[in-house]
Motif scaffolding. Structure first.
Motif, PDB file in Angstrom:
ATOM      1  N   GLY A  16       7.598  -8.257  -2.016  1.00 31.16           N
ATOM      2  CA  GLY A  16       6.717  -7.933  -0.568  1.00 31.16           C
ATOM      3  C   GLY A  16       5.672  -8.844  -0.345  1.00 31.16           C
ATOM      4  O   GLY A  16       5.386  -9.981  -0.978  1.00 31.16           O
ATOM      5  N   GLY A  17       5.378  -8.782   0.864  1.00 30.11           N
ATOM      6  CA  GLY A  17       3.972  -9.312   1.337  1.00 30.11           C
ATOM      7  C   GLY A  17       4.419 -10.789   1.577  1.00 30.11           C
ATOM      8  O   GLY A  17       3.306 -11.634   1.917  1.00 30.11           O
ATOM      9  N   VAL A  18       5.548 -11.330   1.855  1.00 32.02           N
ATOM     10  CA  VAL A  18       6.000 -12.576   2.011  1.00 32.02           C
ATOM     11  C   VAL A  18       6.498 -12.878   3.433  1.00 32.02           C
ATOM     12  O   VAL A  18       6.932 -13.938   3.914  1.00 32.02           O
ATOM     13  CB  VAL A  18       6.976 -13.467   1.148  1.00 32.02           C
ATOM     14  CG1 VAL A  18       6.183 -13.389  -0.179  1.00 32.02           C
ATOM     15  CG2 VAL A  18       8.070 -12.331   0.863  1.00 32.02           C
ATOM     16  N   LYS A  68      -2.012  -3.567  -4.518  1.00 32.56           N
ATOM     17  CA  LYS A  68      -2.542  -2.852  -3.105  1.00 32.56           C
ATOM     18  C   LYS A  68      -2.502  -4.269  -2.130  1.00 32.56           C
ATOM     19  O   LYS A  68      -2.669  -5.251  -2.733  1.00 32.56           O
ATOM     20  CB  LYS A  68      -3.946  -2.433  -2.913  1.00 32.56           C
ATOM     21  CG  LYS A  68      -3.798  -1.114  -3.513  1.00 32.56           C
ATOM     22  CD  LYS A  68      -3.184   0.002  -2.864  1.00 32.56           C
ATOM     23  CE  LYS A  68      -3.140   1.243  -3.581  1.00 32.56           C
ATOM     24  NZ  LYS A  68      -2.147   2.205  -3.207  1.00 32.56           N
ATOM     25  N   ASP A  69      -2.089  -4.162  -0.765  1.00 33.82           N
ATOM     26  CA  ASP A  69      -2.165  -4.849   0.332  1.00 33.82           C
ATOM     27  C   ASP A  69      -3.681  -5.517   0.531  1.00 33.82           C
ATOM     28  O   ASP A  69      -4.322  -5.054   1.800  1.00 33.82           O
ATOM     29  CB  ASP A  69      -1.434  -4.768   1.142  1.00 33.82           C
ATOM     30  CG  ASP A  69       0.010  -4.627   1.183  1.00 33.82           C
ATOM     31  OD1 ASP A  69       0.616  -6.014   0.473  1.00 33.82           O
ATOM     32  OD2 ASP A  69       0.636  -3.890   1.496  1.00 33.82           O
ATOM     33  N   ASP A  70      -4.470  -5.939  -0.432  1.00 32.37           N
ATOM     34  CA  ASP A  70      -6.073  -6.401  -0.284  1.00 32.37           C
ATOM     35  C   ASP A  70      -6.058  -7.854  -0.874  1.00 32.37           C
ATOM     36  O   ASP A  70      -5.559  -7.833  -2.187  1.00 32.37           O
ATOM     37  CB  ASP A  70      -6.731  -5.277  -1.183  1.00 32.37           C
ATOM     38  CG  ASP A  70      -8.153  -5.517  -1.142  1.00 32.37           C
ATOM     39  OD1 ASP A  70      -8.815  -4.529  -0.469  1.00 32.37           O
ATOM     40  OD2 ASP A  70      -8.473  -6.714  -1.842  1.00 32.37           O
ATOM     41  N   ASP A  96       0.853  -1.252   0.005  1.00 31.18           N
ATOM     42  CA  ASP A  96       0.051   0.107   0.055  1.00 31.18           C
ATOM     43  C   ASP A  96       0.870   1.352  -0.073  1.00 31.18           C
ATOM     44  O   ASP A  96       0.283   2.250  -0.491  1.00 31.18           O
ATOM     45  CB  ASP A  96      -0.844   0.028   1.447  1.00 31.18           C
ATOM     46  CG  ASP A  96      -2.170  -0.778   1.121  1.00 31.18           C
ATOM     47  OD1 ASP A  96      -2.466  -1.486   0.124  1.00 31.18           O
ATOM     48  OD2 ASP A  96      -2.908  -1.136   2.059  1.00 31.18           O
ATOM     49  N   GLU A  97       2.204   1.148   0.373  1.00 24.57           N
ATOM     50  CA  GLU A  97       2.981   2.382   0.641  1.00 24.57           C
ATOM     51  C   GLU A  97       3.678   2.683  -0.715  1.00 24.57           C
ATOM     52  O   GLU A  97       4.589   3.686  -0.787  1.00 24.57           O
ATOM     53  CB  GLU A  97       4.008   1.892   1.679  1.00 24.57           C
ATOM     54  CG  GLU A  97       5.220   1.141   1.142  1.00 24.57           C
ATOM     55  CD  GLU A  97       4.919  -0.417   1.462  1.00 24.57           C
ATOM     56  OE1 GLU A  97       3.757  -0.687   0.892  1.00 24.57           O
ATOM     57  OE2 GLU A  97       5.714  -1.420   1.744  1.00 24.57           O
ATOM     58  N   LEU A  98       3.642   2.019  -1.794  1.00 29.54           N
ATOM     59  CA  LEU A  98       4.536   2.229  -3.107  1.00 29.54           C
ATOM     60  C   LEU A  98       3.652   2.913  -3.912  1.00 29.54           C
ATOM     61  O   LEU A  98       2.330   3.021  -4.230  1.00 29.54           O
ATOM     62  CB  LEU A  98       4.404   0.885  -3.770  1.00 29.54           C
ATOM     63  CG  LEU A  98       5.161  -0.080  -2.970  1.00 29.54           C
ATOM     64  CD1 LEU A  98       5.394  -1.725  -3.850  1.00 29.54           C
ATOM     65  CD2 LEU A  98       6.546   0.076  -2.554  1.00 29.54           C
TER      66      LEU A  98
HETATM   67 MG    MG Z   1       4.413  -4.961   2.163  1.00 26.24          MG
END
Ligand code: MG
Ligand code: AMP
Length: 415
Positions: free
Chosen positions: A253-255, A229-231, A189-191
């Protein structure tokens, strides 16, 4: 948590190289940089004619076998044969033809005497040195290559010399593997994209660039799918789209183990099998590797998924260490896809925690006594992308070792 070597073996085992259905025929220039898919045979012998390897005189060996400076063989020059011209006369006993490098040998002559071993007198030539044997300085037809025999073996990358070889043998239609397609997206979400305005708490998605370029350098076609997005729903859609678009998917990301790290959950939702979740490597511990069966094409190899950690340094280090060799193997290369390590003398002390195999970035320099490693100045935090610029090598400190002193030898991964 797997050791680096274990993870590497699992990854490479999962790769099924491109095959027959992935072959395309390209012309010579387009084939440069591609991997040859089947043996190529040339249509012409190389050389295609008996020709001269020197500027000099085409002669009969019998006429000159006893020649010397004090007792030269004197021959009459009947013809001059420039490169590219067909000889018009047959060399008779007592005769010679003036000839140049690459010129076609005239009938009747079997040997070339280099110009430096002759003396010219109008239309006569004196041969001052006897050749060692008949055939001296003659390149014979088919001496280097016989038409219709294999010219190059499949599985090699075609570089300048290879393309030149194919051209010289008139092999102008080249069967090569298509480039593997690699879909790339970044989660977070920060990107924001490079060049876009940046708000509080946001940061630029540099990984998208790093991976697109690194994948292209590994011989692939990169398909950039942007920021996701982180969704869970959005991520699932993006992953599904990526899997449809490519042979290999790389996300960043997200791992990790954070609240918004959904990648593994979505892989399982979409029917993927997870083979690796973390590796004892620093930087890069949270590394996810999965495969997805191709439901519509049950015989086709499963698609590969790499969920790389989001920290920009971790992203590139895990790409170089695990993903690049996998992509090269996938592309059809039969050798030379493994990571390349060289021993080097470190110029600085290298220090680590000792728990994980640690990769420290810097530059590799040639020296009279072999390679030297120069550690990048500044923080070796995985969040510090800045001093990764101009990296040409990663020094590897094995598990259980906390320091390597300046002057000692370290294994360096070339990147
Ligand atoms: Mg992340
Ligand atoms: P994550 O793996 O998603 O927890 O991210 C780890 C760190 O890497 C966070 O500080 C992120 O802001 C940063 N990061 C994640 N993705 C990217 C990216 N695409 N480009 C640059 N930095 C990123």
């Amino acid at each position: 948590m797997l050791l680096v070597g274990e993870a590497e073996a699992i990854v490479l085992n999962l790769v099924q190289p491109l095959g027959e259905r992935d072959v395309e025929i390209l012309d010579l220039l387009a084939a440069a940089g591609r991997i040859l898919a089947s043996p190529v045979a040339g249509k012409l012998d190389v050389p295609h004619w008996d020709n001269s390897a020197m500027d000099g005189y085409a002669v009969k060996y019998e006429d000159v076998k006893n020649a010397s400076d004090s007792n030269p063989a004197v021959l009459e020059i009947k013809e001059e044969i420039p490169a590219g011209k067909q000889p018009q006369m047959t060399v008779q006993p007592g005769q010679a033809a003036r000839i140049f490098t690459g010129s076609m040998m005239p009938l009747g002559a079997d040997t070339v005497i280099m110009q430096e071993q002759t003396r010219r007198r109008d239309n006569l030539v004196e041969i001052l040195v006897a050749p060692p044997a008949p055939g001296d300085f003659v390149r014979h037809r088919g001496e280097f290559y016989q038409a219709m025999t294999p010219l190059l073996q499949p599985g090699v990358r075609l570089a300048a010399a290879d393309i030149a070889v194919l051209a010289s043998a008139q092999a102008t239609e080249v069967p090569v593997f298509r480039r593997p397609r690699v879909a790339i997206f970044s989660t977070g979400d920060e990107l924001v994209g490079a060049g876009e305005p940046i708000g509080p708490g946001q940061l630029v998605d540099s990984n998208q660039y790093a991976l697109a370029i690194a994948a292209t350098a590994a011989g692939c076609e990169a398909v950039r799918l942007g920021i996701v997005k982180d969704d869970k729903r959005v991520l699932q859609e993006a992953m599904d789209r990526a899997l449809k678009a490519a042979d290999v998917v790389i996300s960043t990301g997200g791992v990790s183990v954070g609240e918004y790290d959904y990648v593994e959950e979505i892989i399982l939702n979409l029917g993927g099998t997870i083979h690796i979740t973390s590796v004892a490597i620093k930087p890069g511990k949270p590394l996810t590797v999965a495969t997805f069966p191709q439901k519509e094409l049950p015989k086709a190899p499963p698609k590969l998924y790499f969920g790389l950690p989001g920290n920009p340094v971790s992203t590139l280090v895990t790409f170089w260490r695990f993903v690049a060799p996998a992509l090269k193997k996938l592309s059809g290369l039969t050798s030379g896809w493994g990571p390349l390590f060289v021993p080097a003398r470190t110029r600085q002390d290298l220090r680590t925690g000792g728990q994980r195999e640690t990769y420290l970035w810097g530059k590799i320099h040639p020296s009279d006594t072999g390679w030297e490693f120069e550690l990048a100045a500044g923080s070796h935090s995985s969040g510090n992308l800045i001093n990764l610029a101009q990296t040409t090598g990663l020094a590897v400190v094995p598990v259980g070792q906390k320091a390597i002193a300046a002057g000692e030898t370290v294994r360096v991964l070339l990147v």
